[in-house]
Structure formats: structure tokens, C-alpha cells
Enzyme design. Structure first.
Site, short mmCIF file in Angstrom:
data_model
loop_
_atom_site.label_atom_id
_atom_site.label_comp_id
_atom_site.label_asym_id
_atom_site.label_seq_id
_atom_site.Cartn_x
_atom_site.Cartn_y
_atom_site.Cartn_z
N GLY A 168 5.63 86.99 103.38
CA GLY A 168 5.06 85.84 104.11
C GLY A 168 3.63 86.09 104.56
CB THR A 169 0.94 83.68 105.45
OG1 THR A 169 1.82 82.87 106.26
CG2 THR A 169 0.77 82.98 104.11
NE ARG A 192 -36.36 89.45 43.65
CZ ARG A 192 -37.45 88.90 43.09
NH1 ARG A 192 -37.74 89.16 41.81
NH2 ARG A 192 -38.24 88.14 43.78
CE LYS A 240 -25.21 93.99 68.01
NZ LYS A 240 -24.58 95.22 67.54
NE ARG A 257 5.29 76.17 94.88
CZ ARG A 257 4.79 75.69 96.02
NH1 ARG A 257 4.75 74.38 96.22
NH2 ARG A 257 4.33 76.49 96.95
CE LYS A 315 -0.88 80.29 95.00
NZ LYS A 315 -0.05 79.28 95.70
#
Ligand code: UD1
Ligand code: CA
Length: 494
Positions: free
Chosen positions: A76-77, A437, A348, A15, A22
Site C-alpha cells: 500500500g501507499t 575499374r 552514420k 490493470r 506501470k
């Protein structure tokens, strides 16, 4: 006496309409099965057995400190539990059995179940709750303190469907009696499944004492079968967690718009503004101001820290730090006392020393930065050459001018000063001034020449005389340009 726990987590959960099994679906950023296992660890049992089946690997990679039991086919359970016989069948003690789809269960409630079971000398105890008759839970057939059986909703008569006491899917058994009773469970029912619930009736036939431990609040054990129930459980857990923090002295401005994971710890007088998602093993100290809109995952934040609109994972932030808006920290950053880290700064794997500042637009990765360093706006550690990552070390009291590139590996010594716009590729020594630079060239008067050139590009709109004058001026300028070019070419030929 020893206590064991079995978690039934092998089902597909049809479902949920999902490719994932699940029990890996998350409630407040934590998979269902992890909620249950962590609670069992907190309870302190002698062994946790998780029954896995459908997409078992996906469940197994999320959980540690447990023993897994494979249920190849989900019949089943009761069948699920039978699979644990080899590892658990011959043990003496008490075994609690839990549905894997009820992640909100608490250790306190489980303690209550075990205590009831022991005090009443039961061989089996089922946890029950009075529920709305619309619920499709198994119905409890009771005679005083004795539970005679559980009838699954699909197998109920109309009369049985009117029973309000229902099975919530948490049980406590004498271990030996449980595995003996399981031998008699069949799949002779509406769903052709082996039901764990049949154990109750079988134990009654064996004249064993079987009881029901009734709880008041269904919210812990509602059972999640679809994504709507997942959302309901998330809201319930959010309410429970946020209420606890409020009662512990945390200021939560809007508890419906604040998402705090179950394992998060927050100190008193800390304010959490709306839109925050705080998850994992995050710990926040006292007197902090967090948010709006922060996302933290496994972050350790000390006292009096202020963080706005930021995303932080796996990092430590010391006292008095001020971060954001729009900062990002990841992969084991350590931000020391009183740092200021402002707008659009990313770090980081970096250590950033006491009192240092990176106020705007920087990337600091794989770096160790000392105390009282100023990282100018737009500074970047170039830590990656396309293959490998390299370290940048910036020692105490360094001033890094705006828009500098620090090409790693590189070290900048104490008290050094880096001129704005520098690309630093070599070590800068202690107390040095580094400028890297090209030099500025000024061409005097040239801005006027440029303006004239721009104007000559378009014919004016004015009278015929004006346009003729423009034409003459233009060809004169073009001639001059041609001459200049010729001289230049001749010089180059020589
Ligand atoms: C079960 C109970 C029902 C109870 C309800 C409470 C049975 C037969 N019924 O019904 O009485 O009211 O819980 O929520 O137990 N699982 C396995 N292997 C299987 C089948 C299931 O490991 O072969 C696991 C599932 O992953 C799930 C749990 O067992 O975590 C419960 O199974 P589910 O199918 O949800 O049982 P319900 O129909 O809800
Ligand atoms: Ca269920």
C-alpha cells in the site's frame, strides 16, 4: 526551509496487463516516472526519493539524479512511504508526495500546492478536485478549510460515494509530522493495505492543521491505471504540448497527427507537417520546414532547414540544410551549412562539410567529408571488414563519380576526381584523377552473331521447306562450333 519530494513508483499496475512495471510505460515517448522526476528537477527540490519495488531495476535504469528507496512488498501507499523513514525520517522541512502514475503533473501545480500548504500553515495538505461521481478516487471529508479524512472508494458508504471532491494523489506534509503519523497507520480496511490517505485522519486526531488544495483541471492528475487511460493521457499531453507550440509561433498543420515530446524546443515560423514524431531532447530552430513523416530523436536542427520523410537520431544539422525524402542519419552525424542530402541516403558517425551534396542512394559511415564535395549516386563507404570499422576522409572539392566504393581506411585529397564505378582502396592524392575499374572491351559485330544464335535455338513454325532449311543451317553452325572448339583445345594443349 528545505523541500523534499517522494514519488511512489513501486506498484505493479496489474490493470496495465503488461510484463513491465506501470511507471515505465510511456506517455508521448517518455516513461511516466521520468515525466514526474523531470518536473521535480524543474521545480528545484532539495532531494527526490523514488520508491521502487516491482521490477525495480527496470525503473532505476531510466532515472538519474534521485535516491531510490526499496519497497520489497507492495503493501500500500502508506507502506511505501514508511520505507523512506531511514533516509528522510529525521529531516526537517516540507515533503511533497506524488503518485507515480500521474505523469502529467506540472511544476506550477506543485508550486501551488506547496504555497497553499505554507500560507495556511498546514501540517498536511492533500490536492483535491471535483470529479465525476463514477471516479473511484478516495473521497474527501471536509469541514470548511479543514480536511478531516479521506475515505477510499472501496471503504465508502453510499452517502460518502456521493461526495464529488476527491483525492488526486498528490500531497504536501511537514516532514516530521508525516513520519510520526505514519507510525499509526494500520491495514484495517477493505484492501488490507496501508493507506497514505489515513495519515490525514491521524493528523486530525493529533490536532494538527490539515487542508485541501483544490484544483480545477483533473487532466494533470487523472492517474493512469490501464492502457486506455494511458492513451487518454497521451492525447491530453499531445494537445497541451502542441497548443503551446502553436501559441509560440510554430505552424503545426494537423495537431492531432503530430507527436512532439515534452522536452522538445521549436522556434517560430517553423512548420511541422503531419505524421511527425519528434522526441528526446530535440531542438529545432526558426523557419524550418519539417515533414511530412519525419522521426527525430535527440536532434539539434538550426534555422531554415528542410527535412522530409526522414529518420534522424543523435545528430546536429546546421543552417540551410535540405534533407530527404527518405534519408537516415544516426550516431552523431554533423551536417554542416547548406548541405543537400537527398533520396535514400544514409549517414552514420559522419561529418559532412558545408555545401556538400549526396543527392541519391548513398551510405556514408565513419567518414569526414569536406566542403563542396559531390558524392555521386550509389557511392558507398565500405567501412566494415566484418570485425572492425574504419575511417574514410574526403577532403574539400572532391568529386566522387557514381557507384564508387571507398574501401576504408582511405583518404581522398583535395580537388581529386574519382571516375564513376571505381573501387578505391588506396589513397588518392590532392588534384589527382583516380579510376579503378576493369577496362571496357568492344567486340565489333558480335551483337548480330548473338541475335542469330538466339534465332537458331527455336524451330520456325513455317512450311516443311523452311523447317528443313533451318535444320541444315543449325547443323552447319554446330559443326563450325565443334571445329572452333577443337582448334581452341589443341592450342591450349600446346
Ligand atoms: C490512490 C489513493 C486514492 C486516490 C488515487 C488517485 C491510496 C490508498 N489511495 O489510489 O485515494 O484517489 O490514488 O489516483 O493511496 N504504490 C507503491 N507501493 C504500493 C502501492 C502503490 O509505490 O504498495 C504506488 C503505485 O506504483 C502508484 C501509486 O503508488 O504509482 C498509487 O497507487 P495506486 O495503487 O494506483 O493507488 P490508487 O488505488 O489509484
Ligand atoms: Ca492509481
Amino acid at each position: 526551509m528545505k523541500t523534499y519530494a517522494v514519488v511512489m513508483a513501486a506498484g505493479k499496475g496489474t490493470r496495465m496487463k503488461s510484463d513491465k512495471p506501470k511507471v515505465v510505460h510511456e506517455v508521448l515517448y517518455k516513461p511516466m516516472v521520468c515525466h514526474i522526476v523531470d518536473e521535480l528537477k524543474g521545480l528545484g527540490v532539495d532531494g527526490i526519493y523514488v520508491i521502487v519495488g516491482h521490477k525495480a531495476e527496470e525503473v532505476m535504469k531510466l532515472v538519474d539524479g534521485v535516491e531510490f528507496v526499496m519497497q520489497k512488498e507492495q503493501l500500500g501507499t502508506g507502506h511505501a512511504l514508511m520505507q523512506a523513514k531511514d533516509v528522510l525520517g529525521d529531516k526537517e522541512g516540507t515533503t511533497i508526495v506524488l503518485n507515480g502514475d500521474a505523469p502529467l503533473i506540472t511544476k506550477e501545480t506543485l508550486q501551488g500546492l506547496i504555497q497553499y500548504h505554507n500560507e495556511h500553515q498546514m501540517k498536511g495538505t492533500v490536492m483535491t478536485c471535483d470529479c465525476d461521481l463514477n471516479k473511484k478516487f478516495g473521497r474527501i471529508i471536509r469541514e470548511n478549510d479543514q480536511v478531516k479524512g479521506i475515505v477510499e472508494y472501496k471503504d465508502c458508504t453510499d452517502e460518502q460515494r456521493n461526495i464529488s471532491e476527491m483525492n488526486v494523489g498528490e500531497y504536501c506534509f511537514d516532514n516530521a509530522a508525516l513520519f510520526k503519523a505514519l507510525e499509526s497507520v494500520t491495514n484495517n480496511n477493505a484492501q488490507n493495505e496501508y493507506y497514505i490517505t489515513d495519515v490525514i485522519e491521524i493528523m486530525n486526531h493529533q490536532n494538527l492543521n490539515v487542508g485541501g488544495y483544490k484544483i480545477d483541471d483533473l487532466s494533470e492528475v487523472g492517474g493512469i491505471n490501464d492502457k486506455f487511460e494511458l492513451q487518454e493521457a497521451t492525447k491530453q499531453l499531445q494537445y497541451r504540448i502542441n497548443k503551446k507550440h502553436l501559441l509560440d509561433g510554430v505552424n503545426i498543420v494537423d495537431m492531432t497527427n503530430t507527436y512532439i515530446g515534452r522536452d522538445v524546443v521549436i522556434g517560430h515560423d517553423t512548420t511541422i507537417e503531419p505524421g511527425c514524431i519528434i522526441k528526446g531532447k530535440t531542438v529545432i530552430g526558426n523557419g524550418c520546414h519539417i515533414g511530412p513523416y519525419c522521426e527525430f530523436d535527440n536532434v539539434e536542427i538550426k534555422d531554415n532547414v528542410e527535412i522530409k520523410f526522414s529518420v534522424i537520431a543523435d545528430s546536429i544539422i546546421e543552417n540551410g540544410v535540405d534533407i530527404g525524402p527518405y534519408a537516415r542519419l544516426r550516431n552523431h552525424c554533423h551536417i554542416l551549412e547548406n548541405v543537400h542530402m537527398g533520396n535514400f541516403v544514409e549517414m552514420k558517425k559522419a561529418t559532412f562539410g558545408k555545401g556538400s551534396k549526396a543527392a541519391h542512394l548513398s551510405y556514408i559511415g565513419d567518414a569526414t567529408v569536406g566542403e563542396n564535395v559531390n558524392i555521386g549516386c550509389g557511392t558507398i563507404t565500405s567501412n566494415y571488414d566484418g570485425k572492425n570499422k574504419f575511417q574514410t576522409v574526403i577532403e574539400d572539392n572532391v568529386f566522387v563519380g557514381c557507384n564508387s566504393n571507398l574501401v576504408a581506411p582511405v583518404t581522398v585529397g583535395k580537388n581529386a576526381f574519382i571516375a564513376a564505378g571505381s573501387t578505391i582502396t588506396d589513397e588518392v592524392h590532392e588534384d589527382a584523377f583516380a579510376i579503378a575499374r576493369s577496362r571496357q572491351v568492344n567486340k565489333e559485330g558480335y551483337s548480330k552473331v548473338l541475335e542469330e544464335k538466339r534465332q537458331m535455338e527455336q524451330m520456325p513454325q513455317g512450311s516443311i521447306h523452311e523447317r528443313l532449311a533451318w535444320g541444315a543451317r543449325k547443323s552447319e553452325m554446330e559443326n563450325q562450333q565443334r571445329k572452333k572448339n577443337k582448334t581452341k583445345n589443341r592450342e591450349m594443349e600446346r
